[in-house]
Motif scaffolding. Structure first.
Motif, PDB file in Angstrom:
ATOM      1  N   ILE A  61      18.960   2.654  11.338  1.00 16.18           N
ATOM      2  CA  ILE A  61      19.115   2.424   9.908  1.00 16.18           C
ATOM      3  C   ILE A  61      17.956   1.627   9.347  1.00 16.18           C
ATOM      4  N   SER A  62      16.996   1.266  10.171  1.00 17.06           N
ATOM      5  CA  SER A  62      15.873   0.449   9.738  1.00 17.06           C
ATOM      6  C   SER A  62      14.684   1.317   9.382  1.00 17.06           C
ATOM      7  N   PHE A  63      14.196   1.123   8.156  1.00 20.70           N
ATOM      8  CA  PHE A  63      12.983   1.805   7.734  1.00 20.70           C
ATOM      9  C   PHE A  63      11.807   0.850   7.867  1.00 20.70           C
ATOM     10  N   TYR A  64      10.725   1.339   8.418  1.00 22.81           N
ATOM     11  CA  TYR A  64       9.525   0.534   8.488  1.00 22.81           C
ATOM     12  C   TYR A  64       8.851   0.514   7.123  1.00 22.81           C
ATOM     13  N   GLY A  65       7.978  -0.476   6.929  1.00 21.07           N
ATOM     14  CA  GLY A  65       7.273  -0.589   5.662  1.00 21.07           C
ATOM     15  C   GLY A  65       6.419   0.634   5.380  1.00 21.07           C
ATOM     16  N   TYR A  66       6.305   0.955   4.118  1.00 20.00           N
ATOM     17  CA  TYR A  66       5.478   2.085   3.721  1.00 20.00           C
ATOM     18  C   TYR A  66       4.013   1.829   4.019  1.00 20.00           C
ATOM     19  N   THR A  67       3.284   2.931   4.275  1.00 23.09           N
ATOM     20  CA  THR A  67       1.832   2.925   4.217  1.00 23.09           C
ATOM     21  C   THR A  67       1.444   3.700   2.961  1.00 23.09           C
ATOM     22  N   PHE A  68       0.732   3.036   2.068  1.00 21.90           N
ATOM     23  CA  PHE A  68       0.343   3.648   0.798  1.00 21.90           C
ATOM     24  C   PHE A  68      -1.080   4.197   0.862  1.00 21.90           C
ATOM     25  N   GLY A  69      -1.300   5.247   0.065  1.00 22.93           N
ATOM     26  CA  GLY A  69      -2.656   5.683  -0.183  1.00 22.93           C
ATOM     27  C   GLY A  69      -3.319   4.786  -1.221  1.00 22.93           C
ATOM     28  N   SER A  70      -4.564   5.079  -1.538  1.00 19.12           N
ATOM     29  CA  SER A  70      -5.321   4.239  -2.465  1.00 19.12           C
ATOM     30  C   SER A  70      -5.097   4.601  -3.925  1.00 19.12           C
ATOM     31  N   GLY A  71      -4.361   5.681  -4.174  1.00 22.15           N
ATOM     32  CA  GLY A  71      -3.965   5.996  -5.542  1.00 22.15           C
ATOM     33  C   GLY A  71      -4.860   7.000  -6.244  1.00 22.15           C
ATOM     34  N   THR A  72      -4.275   7.666  -7.243  1.00 20.29           N
ATOM     35  CA  THR A  72      -5.000   8.553  -8.160  1.00 20.29           C
ATOM     36  C   THR A  72      -4.754   8.048  -9.569  1.00 20.29           C
ATOM     37  N   ARG A  73      -5.840   7.705 -10.263  1.00 18.04           N
ATOM     38  CA  ARG A  73      -5.710   7.246 -11.660  1.00 18.04           C
ATOM     39  C   ARG A  73      -5.869   8.454 -12.572  1.00 18.04           C
ATOM     40  N   LEU A  74      -4.791   8.813 -13.275  1.00 18.88           N
ATOM     41  CA  LEU A  74      -4.761   9.998 -14.125  1.00 18.88           C
ATOM     42  C   LEU A  74      -4.650   9.603 -15.588  1.00 18.88           C
ATOM     43  N   THR A  75      -5.515  10.179 -16.395  1.00 16.37           N
ATOM     44  CA  THR A  75      -5.465   9.986 -17.843  1.00 16.37           C
ATOM     45  C   THR A  75      -5.273  11.337 -18.503  1.00 16.37           C
TER      46      THR A  75
END
Lengths: 112, 115
Positions: free
Chosen positions: B99-113
């Motif tokens: 039942i334990s989820f490990y912490g997320y690994t995030f990408g660096s993001g996409t900035r959209l306008t």
């Protein structure tokens, strides 16, 4: 509905001045409380997971603690490189893998 | 180890255009997520996936679609872009033990306008 409230919204400290960030939460069946660090223009970076009240975790100058209603991120003798936005998030037992609920974050500035 | 890779990093769209935000992870994680982050707001879940071929809606799915044909890839599709979709988009992955989820690994993001 899970909710996370972080305070303060912003905090300015002098280098070496210790303080704490607060994360208050309401969740149905806590399955984990998470702390992340986010630098400008970057994705959040995982710091800690806490699962039960009384649990504590440490990493360098950071120490996270957990009670049944809130979590604290203690910063001891901070340095300018600790400047970042700190995010708190919770996962409840409401449903499978339906993601974390995040707070709005605390923007921390450490002045030399 | 690359972790989670997002492309593009920046994009400007005109109203009504469509695009796909790419996300790839090399950690063999089953769980993948798309979040959007708006100024002064917490990260909001758009869609998530628990494995190849399985996706589900998050908190703010309107205007978006996803697919998960492989463990590694989880693209996010924007159809008929609107100014309200101007945001920073983050892809993340995680793993689970019991039942334990490990912490997320995030990408660096996409900035959209969207203009």
């Amino acid at each position: 509905e899970d909710q996370v409230t972080q305070s303060p919204e912003a905090l300015r400290l002098q280098e070496g001045e210790s303080s704490s960030l607060n994360c208050s939460y309401t969740v149905s069946g806590l399955r984990g409380l998470f702390w992340y660090r986010q630098d400008p223009g970057k994705g959040p970076e995982f710091l800690f997971t806490l699962y039960s009240a009384g649990e504590e975790k440490e990493k360098e100058r950071l120490k996270a603690t957990l009670t049944k209603k809130e979590s604290f991120l203690h910063i001891t003798a901070p340095k300018p490189e600790d400047s970042a936005t700190y995010l708190c998030a919770v996962r409840g037992s409401g449903g499978g893998a339906d993601g974390l609920t995040f707070g709005k974050g605390t923007h921390l500035i450490i002045q030399p | 180890n690359a972790g989670v890779t997002q492309t593009p990093k920046f994009r400007i769209l005109k109203i009504g255009q469509s695009m796909t935000l790419q996300c790839t992870q090399d950690m063999n994680h089953n769980y993948m997520y798309w979040y959007r982050q708006d100024p002064g707001m917490g990260l909001k879940l758009i869609y998530y996936s628990v494995g190849a071929g399985i996706t589900d809606k998050g908190e703010v799915p309107n205007g978006y679609n996803v697919s998960r044909s492989t463990t590694e890839d989880f693209p996010l599709r924007l159809e008929l872009a609107a100014p309200s979709q101007t945001s920073v988009y983050f892809c993340a992955s995680s793993e689970r033990q019991g039942i334990s989820f490990y912490g997320y690994t995030f990408g660096s993001g996409t900035r959209l306008t969207v203009v």
